[in-house]
Design a protein around this motif. Structure first.
Motif, PDB file in Angstrom:
ATOM      1  N   ALA A   1       0.928  -1.141   0.031  1.00  0.00           N
ATOM      2  CA  ALA A   1      -0.024  -0.067   0.011  1.00  0.00           C
ATOM      3  C   ALA A   1       0.918   1.311   0.265  1.00  0.00           C
ATOM      4  CB  ALA A   1      -0.892   0.014   1.186  1.00  0.00           C
ATOM      5  N   ASN A   2       1.622   1.351   0.990  1.00  0.00           N
ATOM      6  CA  ASN A   2       2.482   2.505   1.270  1.00  0.00           C
ATOM      7  C   ASN A   2       3.841   2.316   1.673  1.00  0.00           C
ATOM      8  OD1 ASN A   2       2.615   5.288   1.176  1.00  0.00           O
ATOM      9  ND2 ASN A   2       1.143   5.867   2.495  1.00  0.00           N
ATOM     10  N   PRO A   3       4.641   1.656   1.116  1.00  0.00           N
ATOM     11  CA  PRO A   3       5.961   1.252   1.605  1.00  0.00           C
ATOM     12  C   PRO A   3       6.705   2.406   1.571  1.00  0.00           C
ATOM     13  CG  PRO A   3       5.730   0.243  -0.494  1.00  0.00           C
ATOM     14  CD  PRO A   3       4.435   0.886  -0.245  1.00  0.00           C
ATOM     15  N   LEU A   4       7.586   2.483   2.628  1.00  0.00           N
ATOM     16  CA  LEU A   4       8.550   3.868   2.607  1.00  0.00           C
ATOM     17  C   LEU A   4       9.009   4.212   1.502  1.00  0.00           C
ATOM     18  CD1 LEU A   4       9.928   3.418   6.574  1.00  0.00           C
ATOM     19  CD2 LEU A   4       7.703   4.822   5.610  1.00  0.00           C
TER      20      LEU A   4
ATOM     21  N   THR B   1      -5.170   1.320   1.237  1.00  0.00           N
ATOM     22  CA  THR B   1      -5.283   0.796   2.779  1.00  0.00           C
ATOM     23  C   THR B   1      -4.196   1.879   3.683  1.00  0.00           C
ATOM     24  OG1 THR B   1      -5.812  -1.239   2.261  1.00  0.00           O
ATOM     25  CG2 THR B   1      -5.065  -0.903   4.467  1.00  0.00           C
ATOM     26  N   GLY B   2      -4.713   2.441   4.544  1.00  0.00           N
ATOM     27  CA  GLY B   2      -4.019   3.288   5.810  1.00  0.00           C
ATOM     28  C   GLY B   2      -5.056   3.870   6.647  1.00  0.00           C
ATOM     29  N   ASP B   3      -4.586   4.832   7.504  1.00  0.00           N
ATOM     30  CA  ASP B   3      -5.450   5.234   8.557  1.00  0.00           C
ATOM     31  C   ASP B   3      -6.651   6.188   7.654  1.00  0.00           C
ATOM     32  OD1 ASP B   3      -4.861   4.177  11.094  1.00  0.00           O
ATOM     33  OD2 ASP B   3      -3.032   5.119  10.873  1.00  0.00           O
ATOM     34  N   ILE B   4      -7.423   6.671   8.474  1.00  0.00           N
ATOM     35  CA  ILE B   4      -8.576   7.331   7.878  1.00  0.00           C
ATOM     36  C   ILE B   4      -8.248   8.594   7.151  1.00  0.00           C
ATOM     37  CG2 ILE B   4     -10.723   8.444   8.621  1.00  0.00           C
ATOM     38  CD1 ILE B   4     -10.962   5.541   9.042  1.00  0.00           C
ATOM     39  N   ASP B   5      -7.328   9.466   7.766  1.00  0.00           N
ATOM     40  CA  ASP B   5      -6.922  10.340   6.969  1.00  0.00           C
ATOM     41  C   ASP B   5      -6.269  10.001   5.761  1.00  0.00           C
ATOM     42  OD1 ASP B   5      -5.149   9.355   8.488  1.00  0.00           O
ATOM     43  OD2 ASP B   5      -3.839  11.276   8.573  1.00  0.00           O
ATOM     44  N   GLU B   6      -5.401   8.889   5.637  1.00  0.00           N
ATOM     45  CA  GLU B   6      -4.924   8.606   4.527  1.00  0.00           C
ATOM     46  C   GLU B   6      -5.695   8.154   3.564  1.00  0.00           C
ATOM     47  OE1 GLU B   6      -0.702   6.965   6.598  1.00  0.00           O
ATOM     48  OE2 GLU B   6      -2.392   5.896   6.799  1.00  0.00           O
TER      49      GLU B   6
ATOM     50  N   SER C   1      -7.959  -2.962   2.274  1.00  0.00           N
ATOM     51  CA  SER C   1      -8.017  -4.245   2.745  1.00  0.00           C
ATOM     52  C   SER C   1      -9.126  -3.978   4.032  1.00  0.00           C
ATOM     53  CB  SER C   1      -6.750  -4.534   3.361  1.00  0.00           C
ATOM     54  OG  SER C   1      -5.839  -4.876   2.677  1.00  0.00           O
TER      55      SER C   1
ATOM     56  N   SER D   1      -8.577  -4.327   7.606  1.00  0.00           N
ATOM     57  CA  SER D   1      -7.570  -3.463   8.163  1.00  0.00           C
ATOM     58  C   SER D   1      -8.061  -2.150   8.536  1.00  0.00           C
ATOM     59  CB  SER D   1      -6.393  -3.118   7.282  1.00  0.00           C
ATOM     60  OG  SER D   1      -5.415  -4.400   7.210  1.00  0.00           O
ATOM     61  N   ILE D   2      -9.197  -1.846   7.806  1.00  0.00           N
ATOM     62  CA  ILE D   2      -9.695  -0.426   8.077  1.00  0.00           C
ATOM     63  C   ILE D   2     -11.216  -0.581   8.675  1.00  0.00           C
ATOM     64  CG2 ILE D   2      -8.543   0.650   5.854  1.00  0.00           C
ATOM     65  CD1 ILE D   2     -11.063   0.777   4.578  1.00  0.00           C
TER      66      ILE D   2
ATOM     67  N   GLY E   1     -14.324   2.320   8.267  1.00  0.00           N
ATOM     68  CA  GLY E   1     -13.532   3.129   7.526  1.00  0.00           C
ATOM     69  C   GLY E   1     -13.905   2.837   6.094  1.00  0.00           C
TER      70      GLY E   1
ATOM     71  N   GLU F   1     -16.900   5.147   5.705  1.00  0.00           N
ATOM     72  CA  GLU F   1     -16.271   6.815   5.448  1.00  0.00           C
ATOM     73  C   GLU F   1     -15.678   6.647   3.995  1.00  0.00           C
ATOM     74  OE1 GLU F   1     -16.661   9.095   7.455  1.00  0.00           O
ATOM     75  OE2 GLU F   1     -15.055  10.046   6.995  1.00  0.00           O
TER      76      GLU F   1
ATOM     77  N   MET G   1      13.900   6.433   3.600  1.00  0.00           N
ATOM     78  CA  MET G   1      13.449   5.421   2.488  1.00  0.00           C
ATOM     79  C   MET G   1      13.557   4.048   2.772  1.00  0.00           C
ATOM     80  SD  MET G   1      14.112   6.227  -1.249  1.00  0.00           S
ATOM     81  CE  MET G   1      13.475   5.434  -3.039  1.00  0.00           C
TER      82      MET G   1
ATOM     83  N   HIS H   1      10.295  -1.131   6.674  1.00  0.00           N
ATOM     84  CA  HIS H   1       9.688  -0.172   5.393  1.00  0.00           C
ATOM     85  C   HIS H   1       8.752  -0.820   4.396  1.00  0.00           C
ATOM     86  CE1 HIS H   1      13.957  -1.912   3.622  1.00  0.00           C
ATOM     87  NE2 HIS H   1      12.918  -2.615   3.157  1.00  0.00           N
ATOM     88  N   ASN H   2       8.608  -2.042   4.565  1.00  0.00           N
ATOM     89  CA  ASN H   2       7.537  -2.629   3.682  1.00  0.00           C
ATOM     90  C   ASN H   2       6.148  -1.900   4.068  1.00  0.00           C
ATOM     91  OD1 ASN H   2       9.369  -4.340   2.662  1.00  0.00           O
ATOM     92  ND2 ASN H   2       8.243  -6.499   3.075  1.00  0.00           N
TER      93      ASN H   2
ATOM     94  N   SER I   1       1.948   2.075  10.075  1.00  0.00           N
ATOM     95  CA  SER I   1       0.665   2.108   9.747  1.00  0.00           C
ATOM     96  C   SER I   1      -0.034   0.533  10.181  1.00  0.00           C
ATOM     97  CB  SER I   1       0.430   1.960   8.210  1.00  0.00           C
ATOM     98  OG  SER I   1      -0.820   1.520   7.813  1.00  0.00           O
TER      99      SER I   1
ATOM    100  N   PRO J   1      -3.093  -0.379   9.803  1.00  0.00           N
ATOM    101  CA  PRO J   1      -3.851  -1.063   8.783  1.00  0.00           C
ATOM    102  C   PRO J   1      -2.918  -2.089   7.747  1.00  0.00           C
ATOM    103  CG  PRO J   1      -4.775   1.110   9.097  1.00  0.00           C
ATOM    104  CD  PRO J   1      -3.324   1.095   9.905  1.00  0.00           C
ATOM    105  N   ASN J   2      -1.890  -1.354   7.372  1.00  0.00           N
ATOM    106  CA  ASN J   2      -0.962  -2.301   6.842  1.00  0.00           C
ATOM    107  C   ASN J   2      -0.089  -3.176   7.324  1.00  0.00           C
ATOM    108  OD1 ASN J   2      -1.506  -1.227   4.068  1.00  0.00           O
ATOM    109  ND2 ASN J   2      -0.844   0.891   4.651  1.00  0.00           N
TER     110      ASN J   2
ATOM    111  N   LEU K   1      -1.672  -5.016   9.774  1.00  0.00           N
ATOM    112  CA  LEU K   1      -2.451  -6.227  10.069  1.00  0.00           C
ATOM    113  C   LEU K   1      -2.477  -6.977   8.699  1.00  0.00           C
ATOM    114  CD1 LEU K   1      -5.452  -4.426  11.707  1.00  0.00           C
ATOM    115  CD2 LEU K   1      -3.932  -6.222  12.704  1.00  0.00           C
TER     116      LEU K   1
ATOM    117  N   SER L   1      -8.034   1.420  13.201  1.00  0.00           N
ATOM    118  CA  SER L   1      -8.119   2.765  12.582  1.00  0.00           C
ATOM    119  C   SER L   1      -9.437   3.799  12.826  1.00  0.00           C
ATOM    120  CB  SER L   1      -7.968   2.886  10.880  1.00  0.00           C
ATOM    121  OG  SER L   1      -8.986   2.124  10.495  1.00  0.00           O
TER     122      SER L   1
END
Lengths: 422, 422
Positions: free
Chosen positions: A192-195, A228-233, A252, A255-256, A260, A263, B1, B92-93, B97, B99-100, B102, B259
């Motif tokens: 979803a959002n890897p660093l 997938t992430g927290d609500i603001d994301e 996912s 996860s939310i 979620g 929303e 990163m 970093h994966n 988060s 949600p991620n 989980l 979340s």
């Protein structure tokens, strides 16, 4: 203020007590009662808010409890009674609220020591729930229109490896897939959002490749970006996908949470691709948790346009019979609508299409092959071609081996995946 | 990163394969692998993102699988191997988060057919998670300050009947409780926003009673208003409680998801009372789901100031040993902080205090008695007095029966609840 509407929950129950005792404890615990009588539980309060036992259907009797911690009655003869118990709850106890519905029908009662097994197997909701939850905005028809595919399943793939590609590694893969004639691409639920892949840059890169391919082929592949992430994301990422020209977001669901998802559904302008990863903890043990039938209703109510159902002959534990039931449940109308597309994914390839169509007799599906496309021995384009050809054969009723004779991509896929797929 | 930090997940595993095979499948499925090798899974991608098997500890071998649907190897001799498997995942994966996280540690892997049992039993998170999740704003010290209670547990009750009281019926009950010297009142998890009790009017009525009682007694009872609802309702209801002079909000954590809890925590100005109803579906079958140890870490990370742990000699299935482990887990520091108060609730009364203190040796608890206060034979005031007296005796090391001789409220409570409680 007061309502005659009811929520009806059907449970598979196992108990060392009589089924009637178990049902009465469940009804009391989840409405007006507690472990002792309290003064305020008047007849009026009960009339207003008590749960009601609608029916009790005895099933078999067993000698071993399915869950630990049940406390048998003093005169217990070693029998554990199984049955189906239907309870109804006054709708005005919770109103149109999935979170409060869950606390009522799937809350503390899993912990009751009067029970040695408890599974929510169905849920009927009153029409008033639709006052709050509008459901999928796209569903089957809206998704088909966006993708431009009718009369066959939407064929898709998952970016593999699931996690680990940089944007520079992702670009050529998306390009190849987008040029291949594929309908749909999704991120893996792990990705979803890897660093090391900033979300905004990734969306920009992916959409550049997709638009460029669309200019060349005339077909714009749908890409389900995993937001997938927290609500603001969720909001920020949805908006970024939309303004970048993307046509689908993925979440996912576990996860939310359903709230979620609800929303996201409130403001979303794109189909929501709902992944059910983690649902196994809720459902794999048959004497606990929740079946797919009620789960998918909550997902649709909360706004999933697409919902994963595992797959026929997939890589997971679930039987084909169970997957068929899931697809049928998902395709039955809910409160007159809430249409969502079943997503068959896991261990899929050209080798699984024929049996999938034979068993399901519907094309209103998304069929997603990750390894089955990415790992085709002749490359990704051949993987895509093999999936399309396998479905052509299935829908036309032509044996796939016969169809494969003049189609090398399909033939090679059957050779490569035939045994793994079946 | 890129980061050197790791998430470490400990699983209880059962498999018809070798433990090493099972661990390798889990690690692959939840990071860079899928059911076939794909071209993009290069050494570089693996080095960057693959999960790692940190350790495998064999336990017993059994002959019957705990979960359905596992697929044994061809040469299977009927053995199912149990063990503890520790996997690590590159931080970093998923980044900071929940949600991620989980989807990674508790996602598809419950459905793997290589496994016949899988339970997440612990989770170690890297310090960077605290960059996103600030955790409880009040915890033990902040809650004690608000309530004005030190040196003993915070004693509370639950409005009973759980659901069904109108505002007119609720008022005198709150008045009596608030005048009784009680520390804490909570709504039942079934009672958040029933149609016949408009939330804003209820908060207003309850706070009027509480403020009026506080003027008389000098003590303002903390009331945990159940604000469980969809995301938009959480904010609105929290703000209404705050501006009405309320000092606590309550949520059903599994109803709003981690979340939802994290979102509430972001703006909340009141302690968040976290109810775990529904956790039974995750935890009651020992071969599936999630133990309390990792669950409570996620709850604290997401911002629960108080967290339910069932209770010693409670009305649910859970053993005392398990409840003790839960309290100890919750009181161990997480990433150097994230202090939350354990809430002992279910089947509690004056009769359960002595053993609770004997077994836990801590007063940093909330002890909540619903029926044990509401159903005291001499009324609610006597119920409250009996709980306070029972804890005085326990903390001072005086046998409760002895202490009860000159204290009729306590004596009558022991008579009424002694057998039910123990």
């Amino acid at each position: 203020m007061f309502s005659e509407e009811k929520v009806t929950a059907t449970y598979w129950v196992e108990t060392p007590h009589s089924l009637h005792t178990a049902a009465a404890v469940m009804a009391a615990e989840q409405s007006t009662g507690t472990f002792v009588a309290v003064p305020g539980e008047t007849d009026e309060v009960k009339r207003r808010s008590a749960a009601n036992i609608e029916s009790i259907t005895p099933l078999e009797i067993v000698r071993t409890p399915s869950l630990p911690g049940s406390r048998p009655p003093h005169n217990h003869d070693g029998s554990y009674y199984r049955g189906e118990v239907v309870l109804s709850f006054p709708y005005h106890n919770m109103g149109p609220s999935i979170p409060n519905l869950l606390a009522t029908v799937a809350g503390n009662l899993f912990e009751l020591r009067e029970l040695s097994g408890l599974r929510l197997i169905d849920l009927e909701l009153p029409p008033s729930f639709s006052s709050k939850y509008k459901g999928p905005k796209f569903g089957t028809a809206g998704t088909r229109d966006l993708v431009g595919v009718h009369g066959r399943p939407i064929i898709g793939t998952i970016i593999k490896p699931s996690i680990g590609l940089t944007i520079d590694e992702l670009r050529p893969l998306v390009r190849t897939l987008a040029l291949s004639g594929l309908d749909f691409i999704k991120d893996d639920e792990l990705n979803a959002n890897p660093l090391f892949v900033p979300f905004e840059q990734k969306v920009k890169a992916v959409m550049e490749e997709i638009e460029r391919a669309a200019d060349a082929t005339g077909k714009k592949v749908m890409y389900a970006f995993n937001i997938t992430g927290d609500i603001d994301e969720l909001r920020r990422n949805h908006d970024w996908v939309k303004q970048s020209g993307g046509t689908c977001v993925m979440v996912s669901i576990n996860s939310i949470g359903f709230s979620g998802l609800a929303e996201l559904n409130r403001y979303s302008e794109l189909p929501i691709h709902g992944h059910r990863n983690g649902f196994g903890y809720w459902t794999r043990y048959p004497a606990l948790g929740m079946a797919f039938a009620p789960y998918q209703k909550l997902c649709r109510l909360a706004g999933a346009d697409h919902l994963h159902v595992n797959a026929l002959n997939g890589k997971f534990y679930e039987s084909n019979e169970s997957v068929i039931r899931s697809v049928q449940a998902l395709q039955a109308p809910l409160l007159g609508g809430y249409d969502a597309m079943p997503v068959l994914s896991s261990g899929q390839s050209a080798a699984t299409a024929a049996e999938t169509f034979r068993l399901l007799r519907t094309c209103d599906l998304m069929n997603i092959a990750g390894g089955g496309i990415m790992a085709h021995p002749d490359g990704v384009e051949a993987g895509v071609a093999s999936m399309l050809e396998a479905w052509e054969a299935a829908v036309q009723g032509i044996p796939v081996d016969e169809y494969a004779r003049s189609r090398p991509a399909l033939r090679r896929a059957l050779e490569a995946f035939g045994e793994k797929g079946a």
